[in-house]
Design a protein around this motif. Structure first.
Motif, PDB file in Angstrom:
ATOM      1  N   ALA A 108       0.830  -1.215   0.000  1.00 45.58           N
ATOM      2  CA  ALA A 108       0.000   0.000   0.000  1.00 45.58           C
ATOM      3  C   ALA A 108       0.862   1.261   0.000  1.00 45.58           C
ATOM      4  CB  ALA A 108      -0.947  -0.014   1.192  1.00 45.58           C
ATOM      5  N   LYS A 109       1.929   1.270   0.789  1.00 46.61           N
ATOM      6  CA  LYS A 109       2.803   2.449   0.840  1.00 46.61           C
ATOM      7  C   LYS A 109       3.408   2.726  -0.526  1.00 46.61           C
ATOM      8  CE  LYS A 109       6.633   4.696   3.179  1.00 46.61           C
ATOM      9  NZ  LYS A 109       6.517   5.751   2.216  1.00 46.61           N
ATOM     10  N   ASN A 110       3.913   1.700  -1.169  1.00 46.30           N
ATOM     11  CA  ASN A 110       4.532   1.901  -2.480  1.00 46.30           C
ATOM     12  C   ASN A 110       3.505   2.273  -3.539  1.00 46.30           C
ATOM     13  OD1 ASN A 110       7.624   1.221  -2.534  1.00 46.30           O
ATOM     14  ND2 ASN A 110       6.675  -0.045  -0.968  1.00 46.30           N
ATOM     15  N   CYS A 111       2.305   1.723  -3.438  1.00 48.89           N
ATOM     16  CA  CYS A 111       1.232   2.087  -4.360  1.00 48.89           C
ATOM     17  C   CYS A 111       0.872   3.566  -4.194  1.00 48.89           C
ATOM     18  CB  CYS A 111       0.025   1.185  -4.096  1.00 48.89           C
ATOM     19  SG  CYS A 111      -1.359   1.446  -5.210  1.00 48.89           S
ATOM     20  N   LEU A 112       0.694   4.017  -2.949  1.00 44.95           N
ATOM     21  CA  LEU A 112       0.401   5.435  -2.677  1.00 44.95           C
ATOM     22  C   LEU A 112       1.535   6.338  -3.132  1.00 44.95           C
ATOM     23  CD1 LEU A 112      -1.206   5.443   0.890  1.00 44.95           C
ATOM     24  CD2 LEU A 112      -2.267   6.313  -1.208  1.00 44.95           C
TER      25      LEU A 112
END
Length: 164
Positions: A108-112
């Motif tokens: 999720a962090k990398n997607c955001l």
């Protein structure tokens, strides 16, 4: 594709129906989704088709795989427009055998980060059933703040977060 320390995030394709079937037919995982129950095979097929079509907007859902074994599908993560609104939310689910390893947060962090770095949008919402403490912890760890006066899904037991 997005590469993290342990993961590879690749755009969803119709060939990824297997990981969506594993997750969306699992009653323990789907109780925390807005639908609140397992999906039928037809609903899963439509769900995957919609995830593929969403990429026409320039952003969407990724299938999460292990960097050391890219053929092993772990789950999904993505940012999509919520149906019938202009709001965008982050969605993620990790298959049960991989839960509790920090994979949802890392994906999720990398997607955001990728979404904001590409200048696609300025605000992303997150939603979780209030009993889904693991998902709420992920959103808090991402730096998302709780939103009080918004309802993005029909369920009354949802809590909402956002990040800019």
């Amino acid at each position: 594709m997005i590469y993290t320390d342990r993961l590879v995030l690749k755009k969803v394709t119709l060939d990824d129906i297997d990981i969506f079937t594993e997750i969306l037919s699992d009653p323990d995982l789907t109780r925390y989704l807005p639908k609140g129950e397992s999906y039928t095979q037809e609903e899963i097929k439509n769900y995957v088709q919609q995830r593929c079509e969403h990429w026409q907007k320039g952003f969407g859902t990724y299938v999460v795989t292990a960097k050391q074994n890219p053929s092993e599908k772990i789950g999904y993560v993505g940012i999509e427009t919520i149906a019938t609104t202009h709001f965008r939310d982050i969605r993620y689910s990790i298959a049960t055998p991989f839960a509790g390893q920090g994979i949802a947060f890392e994906a999720a962090k990398n997607c955001l980060d990728n979404y904001f770095a590409d200048g696609i949008g300025e605000k992303v919402f997150g939603a979780a059933v209030s009993q889904n403490k693991a998902s709420i912890r992920v959103m808090e760890k991402l730096g998302m703040q709780q939103e009080g006066n918004i309802k993005l899904y029909e369920r009354d037991d949802m809590v909402y977060f956002s990040i800019k």
